[in-house]
Design a protein around this motif. Structure first.
Motif, PDB file in Angstrom:
ATOM      1  N   SER A   1      -4.528  -1.303  -5.311  1.00 16.52           N
ATOM      2  CA  SER A   1      -5.819  -1.383  -4.617  1.00 16.52           C
ATOM      3  C   SER A   1      -6.385  -2.798  -4.682  1.00 16.52           C
ATOM      4  O   SER A   1      -6.912  -3.319  -3.695  1.00 16.52           O
TER       5      SER A   1
ATOM      6  N   GLN B   1       1.789   3.435  -3.256  1.00 12.67           N
ATOM      7  CA  GLN B   1       0.839   4.344  -3.905  1.00 12.67           C
ATOM      8  C   GLN B   1       1.302   5.806  -3.917  1.00 12.67           C
ATOM      9  O   GLN B   1       1.281   6.455  -4.974  1.00 12.67           O
TER      10      GLN B   1
ATOM     11  N   GLY C   1       0.805  -1.217   0.000  1.00 12.46           N
ATOM     12  CA  GLY C   1       0.000   0.000   0.000  1.00 12.46           C
ATOM     13  C   GLY C   1       0.833   1.259   0.000  1.00 12.46           C
ATOM     14  O   GLY C   1       0.407   2.314  -0.503  1.00 12.46           O
TER      15      GLY C   1
ATOM     16  N   THR D   1      -4.115  -5.226  -2.417  1.00 19.22           N
ATOM     17  CA  THR D   1      -4.316  -5.001  -0.978  1.00 19.22           C
ATOM     18  C   THR D   1      -5.700  -5.450  -0.534  1.00 19.22           C
ATOM     19  O   THR D   1      -5.874  -5.979   0.566  1.00 19.22           O
TER      20      THR D   1
END
Length: 609
Positions: free
Chosen positions: A93, A62, A59, A96
């Motif tokens: 996205s 990003q 994550g 995760t």
């Protein structure tokens, strides 16, 4: 107080942190013992931790992609980089989200398995306790530990533990990413962190206090419902005419819940509003620093956007970390509470290699050899050096004044109690050497108060003999003098008996219990004042069923009404835990001793009535 001196509420049932801390100081719990619960599931623990770390690290890519898109791809119309960046954001996205679903599945499965082992272990352990344990325990407390406490521990394992691990990983990884993007902006963000943490901690304390009061009142409301709306509670309320008072008490408790719910909803709202202002001010300060010539030189728009995104994401896990101490204390208190029951000494120990009873070849002779029994709180022995032999296939009646030890004697045969000293022998073997379940197969009890399951007549009968045929069920009902009544019911064997058997009268309940006992075909039978609470007509029916049940069995008849002992092969008179007299009915009458006096008093009482 329960038998071990513990308050009924216990941790996890509306207690605040201070109460939990006090509980833990008095009942410490070893981390090693908690870790042992997870030892069979180490692979699952490792998988969950790996998923948490992987999700947090993936994550964090990003904001770096966002920085490249803003600083390079968009201003330079770099289509390739733009497609790669946009695709990367979508992929991150997706990955995760998938990892979080798998993590939740594995964590929940692991938690359920751990709690299953703990719950079944506790249930099995409690089953092995003596009747004294349950006599001195509040049933609500036992149920609370088995259901509520273990259930809340499940929440701790699957939610709190994974949340702590996830928050810690996210905070560390995000902080590293923030420093990597801009160490100057990181310092500014850290300056406002202490006041935010302080406000969060104060808010948590305030909400915890209000929540504790709300849970206690909810517990009170639940108790009112359980007591007032049970069949016994409703019956008592109608008899005593307390319906209006009960409704008023319920209304008062419900009204208190309104106030507590409002306080809980508004608790800490001003502090949270202050925190929101601080959170909103941090990006403003960052934008100001980035825009000033003295501090913003060399800082790109992409760096600022990426950093503010990281900064906004770090405060949620930081606030979650602030709850660790509260969650930790509550969790430890729950574990301590459950472990204390597991550590309760088994009052009726099982032999290392228990012997099974050969029911087919069992004669059924019972011998009490120098048996004494003293209840823990009693000042004197209830049974005192008692020697008694129950010949196989005979009926021995035991009579005596209240407190003479009759029911205690009856509890020794099915091994509901163990003698303080001496031995209880079945066919010459100490009951302690047998498997407890084997004893239950050959020794049965019909007590004054029968207990029926809240199920159908059929299910109640099959509880004693799961493999019994339809013919055997009706044969037992016939012998118990209740088959005609069951046939006359609209649903017959499928009729629900109601809570504690209240669908039937006391005598009908007794006869159903007798039918259930007959299906077990016991070799030894204890009749503990089975007809003392019945009227004369019902007693005659039940007595006929008992006579049928006792045929060919070694029977101990504990009698309250002396009219029931005339058919006994032998009568024993107990006085202060000792045998005062022993013989047949006629022999004892001719003796003119204790038994003759009891008969005389009984006859006088019958004439007076």
């Amino acid at each position: 107080m329960n038998p071990m001196g513990m308050p009924g509420g216990g941790p996890g049932s509306g207690r605040n942190s201070a109460q939990d801390k006090q509980w833990l100081s008095e009942h410490p719990v070893s981390l090693k013992r908690i870790a042992a619960l997870f030892r069979p599931h180490l692979a699952s623990v490792g998988v969950v931790m790996a998923l948490i770390v992987a999700s947090s690290i993936i994550g964090l890519a990003q904001p770096f992609i966002v920085r490249e898109l803003i600083d390079d791809a968009i201003p330079n119309s770099n289509v390739r980089l733009l497609l790669l960046g946009a695709g990367g954001l979508v992929l991150i996205s997706l990955v995760t989200a998938i990892l979080e679903v798998i993590q939740t599945w594995r964590a929940t499965l692991m938690g359920q398995r751990v709690m299953h082992g703990l719950r079944t272990g506790l249930f099995t352990h409690l089953q092995k306790q003596s009747l004294g344990f349950f006599t001195n325990s509040r049933s609500g407390d036992v149920q609370s530990r088995l259901i509520n406490d273990v259930g809340q521990m499940q929440s701790v394992i699957t939610n709190s533990a994974t949340s702590i691990a996830s928050n810690l990983t996210t905070v560390v990884a995000t902080a590293c990413a923030m420093v990597a993007i801009s160490w100057k902006l990181s310092l500014i963000s850290l300056v406002v962190l202490p006041p935010a943490v302080l406000l969060a901690k104060q808010t948590a304390k305030l909400r915890r206090a209000v929540t504790g009061k709300r849970q206690r009142e909810m517990s009170n409301l639940t108790s009112l419902i359980e007591e007032r709306l049970s069949i016994s509670g409703v019956r008592l309320a109608k008899i005593m005419g307390t319906g209006s008072a009960d409704a008023a008490a319920f209304e008062d408790s419900s009204h208190k819940l309104i106030d507590l719910e409002m306080k809980s909803a508004l608790a800490g709202r001003w502090r949270m509003a202050t925190m929101s202002i601080i959170f909103a001010a941090i990006p403003a300060v960052l934008y100001l620093v980035a825009g000033l010539p003295a501090t913003g030189q060399g800082m790109s728009i992409g760096t600022l956007v990426a950093f503010t995104g990281l900064q906004a994401g770090i405060f949620r896990p930081v606030m979650g970390m602030m709850q660790i101490s509260v969650q930790w204390v509550s969790a430890m208190a729950l574990f301590s509470r459950v472990f204390e029951y597991l550590d309760t000494d088994q009052a009726l120990p099982v032999a290392p290699r228990p012997r099974a009873i050969d029911a087919e070849n069992l004669r059924g002779e019972v011998q009490l050899r120098d048996v004494s029994f003293r209840y823990p709180e009693a000042h004197r022995a209830t049974l005192d050096q008692l020697d008694l032999v129950l010949e196989a296939g005979t009926m021995t009646a035991v009579v005596g004044a209240t407190g003479s030890g009759k029911s205690t004697l009856g509890s020794l045969l099915p091994r509901l109690l163990d003698p303080t000293s001496g031995q209880v022998l079945l066919d010459g073997v100490d009951l302690k050497e047998f498997d407890p379940e084997s004893i239950a197969q050959v020794v049965s009890v019909v007590a004054q108060e029968s207990y029926l399951l809240h199920a159908s007549v059929r299910e109640n009968l099959l509880w004693a003999a799961p493999k019994a045929t339809e013919a055997e069920l009706w044969q037992a009902l016939e012998a118990a003098q209740i088959a005609e009544l069951v046939r006359g019911l609209p649903q017959g064997l499928e009729t629900q008996v109601g809570q504690r058997g209240h669908r039937f009268s006391g005598g009908e309940q007794q006869r159903l219990a007798i039918a259930r006992t007959m299906l077990r075909r016991p070799k030894v039978l204890v009749l503990d004042e089975a007809t003392s609470a019945l009227d004369t007509v019902t007693e005659a029916l039940v007595q006929q069923a008992l006579d049928e049940l006792a045929v060919g069995r070694t029977t101990l008849l504990i009698a309250h009404r002396l009219s029931t002992v005339m058919r006994a092969d032998r009568i024993v008179v107990l006085e202060d835990g000792r045998i005062a007299e022993s013989g047949t009915y006629d022999e004892l009458l001719q003796l003119g001793g204790r038994f003759a006096q009891l008969v005389s008093r009984n006859e006088l009482a019958q004439r007076a009535s």
